[in-house]
Structure formats: structure tokens, C-alpha cells
Design an enzyme around this catalytic site. Structure first.
Site: not given
Ligand code: UDP
Ligand code: MG
Length: 179
Positions: A86, A114, A120, A131, A141, A155
Site C-alpha cells: 500500500f 495513540r 489503524t 478514527r 484514516n 518525527e
Molecule cells: N495504511 C494503509 N493500508 C494498510 C495499512 C496502513 O493505507 O493496510 C496507511 C494508513 O494511512 C496508516 C498508515 O498507512 O495510518 C501508516 O501505517 P501504520 O501501520 O504506521 O499505522 P498508524 O501508525 O498510522 O496507525
Molecule cells: Mg505508524
């Protein structure tokens, strides 16, 4: 156990150094994290609501800007995900419009943010989380929050120049902390 806790407290106080009461405190209450309203959140006029959640919780805003994210910043930010299928869609999504990048400060702010943001995948995010309340699909999201103290430091320095962060005295401090 108690002794170890006390010595950690003293070490944190020493690390915080001298300064005005509100600024010195215990290092833990000055923890910082990066939160960002992603392009879909900006387009959907969710910036105000997302900021309000953090304000009302009691966290302190120390950095805020609206940016069209540069490609090099996004690729560094999502470096760990570059092998994921992705990834190209993620970079396209994050480049699709402006982002509101913020730095929030407070006790345990990385972990608590978080929890406030939720899983996520919005489909698995609990009601009451951003979310879980505002989104439906993992591809859109709405909000980002750093996932560890170490990552938050990286970051924040990626998205903000040090001079863009403001150290200011919050008048609600004594109603939020007794330190
Ligand atoms: N994402 C996505 N598809 C997936 C997993 C993640 O589009 O299957 C995107 C989503 O926008 C997510 C970002 O990639 O917020 C970063 O992924 P991460 O696993 O770091 O999740 P987060 O820390 O944002 O919860
Ligand atoms: Mg992340």
C-alpha cells in the site's frame, strides 16, 4: 520498587534542569508527540474537532502548521513501510492535499494520543476514538500520531524546525498537574 521510583523521579527532575516551575517539572509531563490531520481530515473540515479533542483532554499545543508535505519528508516519515504493497497509494494519499502537523505536549502524551486516535483500521477503531468516530476505511484514516517516544522525537524533528516549537506557560497547568 519505591526506592527505584524515587530515584527515577529525582533523575527526571535533574534532567529537566532549573527554570520556571511550569517549565522544569518532571520530564514526563513534557513528553511530546507528533499528531497530523491527514489530507482527508483537512478536506472534510475535521481539523477543529481533532484539535479540540487534544485541547479538552488537557494536552498543550506547542507546534502547528498547515503544509503541503514535501515528498522527501513523506518518504522519511513512512520509511519503515516502503516495502508494503500500500506504500505508493499511501504516499499519493498523503500528497493529495495539505496536512495540519502539530506537536502536543503532556504526561504520557505519546501513548495516550495513540489511544485517542484508535486502531489503524477505522473498522476496528472503538467508538470514542478519532478514527472510530470520524472514519470508515484504513486508506483514509484522517489522523496520524507517533507510536513511541523515540519515533515521536524523530518525527517532530522531521516535520518541525526547532524554532517553530513554542515553549509557553499554560495557565491551566496547576489544574492538570501537581508537579
Ligand atoms: N495504511 C494503509 N493500508 C494498510 C495499512 C496502513 O493505507 O493496510 C496507511 C494508513 O494511512 C496508516 C498508515 O498507512 O495510518 C501508516 O501505517 P501504520 O501501520 O504506521 O499505522 P498508524 O501508525 O498510522 O496507525
Ligand atoms: Mg505508524
Amino acid at each position: 520498587m519505591l526506592l527505584r521510583g524515587l530515584s527515577r523521579l529525582l533523575r527526571d527532575r535533574r534532567a529537566a534542569g532549573p527554570g520556571p516551575r511550569w517549565a522544569s517539572g518532571i520530564a514526563a509531563i513534557r513528553e511530546q508527540t507528533l499528531v497530523a490531520v491527514k489530507p482527508d481530515g483537512v478536506q472534510r473540515r475535521l481539523v477543529g474537532e481533532i484539535i479540540q479533542r487534544f485541547e479538552r483532554r488537557g494536552f498543550q499545543l506547542v507546534g502547528l502548521k498547515l503544509v503541503q508535505a514535501p515528498h522527501d519528508v513523506l518518504s522519511a516519515h513512512y520509511h519503515d513501510l516502503e516495502e508494503k504493497p500500500f506504500y505508493p497509494a499511501l504516499i499519493e494519499y498523503m500528497s493529495s492535499g495539505p496536512i495540519v502537523a502539530m506537536v502536543w505536549e503532556g504526561h504520557d502524551v505519546v501513548r495516550v494520543s495513540r489511544v485517542m486516535v484508535g486502531s489503524t483500521s477505522p473498522a476496528h477503531a472503538l467508538p470514542g476514538t478519532l478514527r472510530g468516530d470520524l472514519c470508515v476505511h484504513i486508506s483514509r484514516n484522517a489522523v496520524h500520531a507517533s507510536d513511541s517516544v523515540e519515533v515521536a522525537k524523530k518525527e517532530i524533528s522531521l516535520w518541525f524546525h526547532h524554532s517553530e516549537l513554542v515553549e509557553w506557560q499554560c495557565c491551566a497547568h496547576s489544574n492538570l498537574y501537581k508537579v
